[in-house]
Design an enzyme around this catalytic site. Sequence first.
Site, mmCIF file in Angstrom:
data_model
loop_
_atom_site.group_PDB
_atom_site.id
_atom_site.type_symbol
_atom_site.label_atom_id
_atom_site.label_comp_id
_atom_site.label_asym_id
_atom_site.label_seq_id
_atom_site.Cartn_x
_atom_site.Cartn_y
_atom_site.Cartn_z
ATOM 1 N N ARG A 11 -19.127 6.803 -29.770
ATOM 2 C CA ARG A 11 -19.065 5.347 -29.782
ATOM 3 C C ARG A 11 -17.594 4.952 -29.862
ATOM 4 N NH1 ARG A 11 -16.616 5.264 -33.806
ATOM 5 N NH2 ARG A 11 -16.351 3.026 -33.603
ATOM 6 N N GLY A 12 -17.357 3.621 -29.788
ATOM 7 C CA GLY A 12 -15.976 3.159 -29.703
ATOM 8 C C GLY A 12 -15.620 3.058 -28.226
ATOM 9 N N ALA A 13 -14.994 1.945 -27.866
ATOM 10 C CA ALA A 13 -14.833 1.627 -26.446
ATOM 11 C C ALA A 13 -14.141 2.733 -25.628
ATOM 12 C CB ALA A 13 -14.088 0.299 -26.319
ATOM 13 N N ARG A 43 -24.480 1.074 -22.564
ATOM 14 C CA ARG A 43 -24.067 0.029 -23.507
ATOM 15 C C ARG A 43 -23.336 -1.060 -22.721
ATOM 16 N NH1 ARG A 43 -21.516 1.719 -29.062
ATOM 17 N NH2 ARG A 43 -22.374 -0.311 -29.595
ATOM 18 N N GLN A 98 -19.668 1.550 -39.698
ATOM 19 C CA GLN A 98 -18.609 2.371 -39.092
ATOM 20 C C GLN A 98 -17.340 2.359 -39.949
ATOM 21 O OE1 GLN A 98 -20.473 0.110 -37.420
ATOM 22 N NE2 GLN A 98 -20.654 0.615 -35.255
ATOM 23 N N ASP A 152 -13.404 -4.157 -27.856
ATOM 24 C CA ASP A 152 -14.266 -3.544 -26.844
ATOM 25 C C ASP A 152 -14.024 -4.156 -25.476
ATOM 26 O OD1 ASP A 152 -15.749 -3.276 -29.563
ATOM 27 O OD2 ASP A 152 -16.501 -1.708 -28.231
ATOM 28 N N ASN A 203 -15.079 -7.910 -30.080
ATOM 29 C CA ASN A 203 -15.041 -6.714 -30.932
ATOM 30 C C ASN A 203 -16.262 -6.735 -31.848
ATOM 31 O OD1 ASN A 203 -13.640 -4.279 -31.755
ATOM 32 N ND2 ASN A 203 -13.170 -5.319 -33.668
ATOM 33 N N LYS A 204 -16.349 -5.735 -32.685
ATOM 34 C CA LYS A 204 -17.504 -5.560 -33.572
ATOM 35 C C LYS A 204 -17.865 -6.839 -34.314
ATOM 36 C CE LYS A 204 -19.579 -2.704 -33.866
ATOM 37 N NZ LYS A 204 -20.840 -2.598 -33.093
HETATM 38 O O1 MRU Z 1 -20.540 -0.259 -31.728
HETATM 39 P P1 MRU Z 1 -19.297 0.585 -31.770
HETATM 40 O O2 MRU Z 1 -19.192 1.428 -32.982
HETATM 41 O O3 MRU Z 1 -19.110 1.365 -30.491
HETATM 42 O O4 MRU Z 1 -18.135 -0.499 -31.843
HETATM 43 C C1 MRU Z 1 -16.802 -0.088 -31.933
HETATM 44 C C2 MRU Z 1 -15.858 -1.203 -32.101
HETATM 45 O O5 MRU Z 1 -16.226 -2.358 -32.133
HETATM 46 C C3 MRU Z 1 -14.413 -0.866 -32.131
HETATM 47 O O6 MRU Z 1 -13.709 -1.742 -32.953
HETATM 48 C C4 MRU Z 1 -13.876 -0.993 -30.707
HETATM 49 O O7 MRU Z 1 -14.630 -0.202 -29.842
HETATM 50 C C5 MRU Z 1 -12.471 -0.620 -30.601
HETATM 51 S S1 MRU Z 1 -12.370 1.144 -30.597
HETATM 52 C C6 MRU Z 1 -10.839 1.723 -30.411
#
Ligand code: MRU
Length: 363
Positions: free
Chosen positions: A53-55, A90, A202, A243, A253-254
């Site tokens: 996970r994470g962009a 996603r 997270q 993201d 973002n999250k």
């Molecule tokens: O749902 P996730 O855990 O994939 O979300 C991740 C985030 O929102 C991060 O802040 C974002 O991807 C930046 S990662 C370098």
Amino acid sequence: MNVGGTAYRSLWTDPVDGSLRILDQTLLPHELGIRRLATPEEVAEAITAMRVRGAPLIGAAAAHGLALGLEREAGDHALEATRALLLATRPTAVNLRWALDEVTRAVRPLPPSERAAAAARVARRIADEDVARNRQLGEVGLELLRAAWEARGGRPLRILTHCNAGWLATVDLGTATAPLYLAHAAGIPLHVWVSETRPRNQGGALTAWELGQEGIPHTVVVDNACGHLMQRGEVDLCLVGTDRTTATGDVVNKIGTYLKALAARASGVPFYVAAPSPSIDWTLEAGSDVPIEERGGDEITHLRGRTAEGDDRVVRVVAPGSPVRNPAFDVTPAHLVTGLMTERGVAQASRAGLRALFPDEAP
Ligand code: MRU
């Protein structure tokens, strides 16, 4: 990064059989489990289940997944079908589309017999460039943190972050964490407020684990404590990931990022976003046009954890029968963002600011 004396990336290719290896993030912070992914279906499952996970990491994993698919079958139809399978995993992080486009653009003109090897090369390049880009972004951020620390007369710099934009969310080093790791190595004293990030935690599970491994002082707080800390002057700056950031600087973002940006503005706390260029969607203007992932309600109604005896448990925490809703991301409008940290420097969160740093890409 190092874990127990061993250097890890969050994904890598097995040199013997060419399969993909990932650190299964659903097992952290309890154990460091490595998982082998040999087909695009397995990669798609790993992204959907948030094992990766994470962009930036989603993008790198998908690129490898497309390469694995082309090893099995490399005709035009298979290429499009595998791309579609991975793209559907996603919806919010633009890095997924970006990475799949990089691979597709490189292999489409080639005869099928050459596509798998070319795709694997592009996937490895995407992973390596992610690491190099994060280092550049980290150096940009380091100078900003150094100046903020000096302005504090050498007292520890107090930074608030949300979710996990760390090395686990990228191939290595992280985006929002890259300046933190470089500042820590440069001897700048830090204290990081880690916002827990309900519903999937997270922050508490991943960012806190990362910072702990590196020996960076930090404290986990519930999401709702962040406004309070800023109001009391206990935060010097906020630094989060993204993201998808639009061409006008709106930041997706999250979920919960927007509330932190509002609290930061009300308290006069600078709010920075680590935004490497593959996280910028040059095709979109408004954050409201970004698709926001809605996830299952079980992430809200139930909590997952491990007992002291090592047993995994899931417990209900919401009144049975009450409806729930689980949007996974939100939009922070550009006007609440102090600056976008990119690999080319800090951009003002606006079309003009992004265009100044990325004249070739910006519309
Ligand atoms: O749902 P996730 O855990 O994939 O979300 C991740 C985030 O929102 C991060 O802040 C974002 O991807 C930046 S990662 C370098």
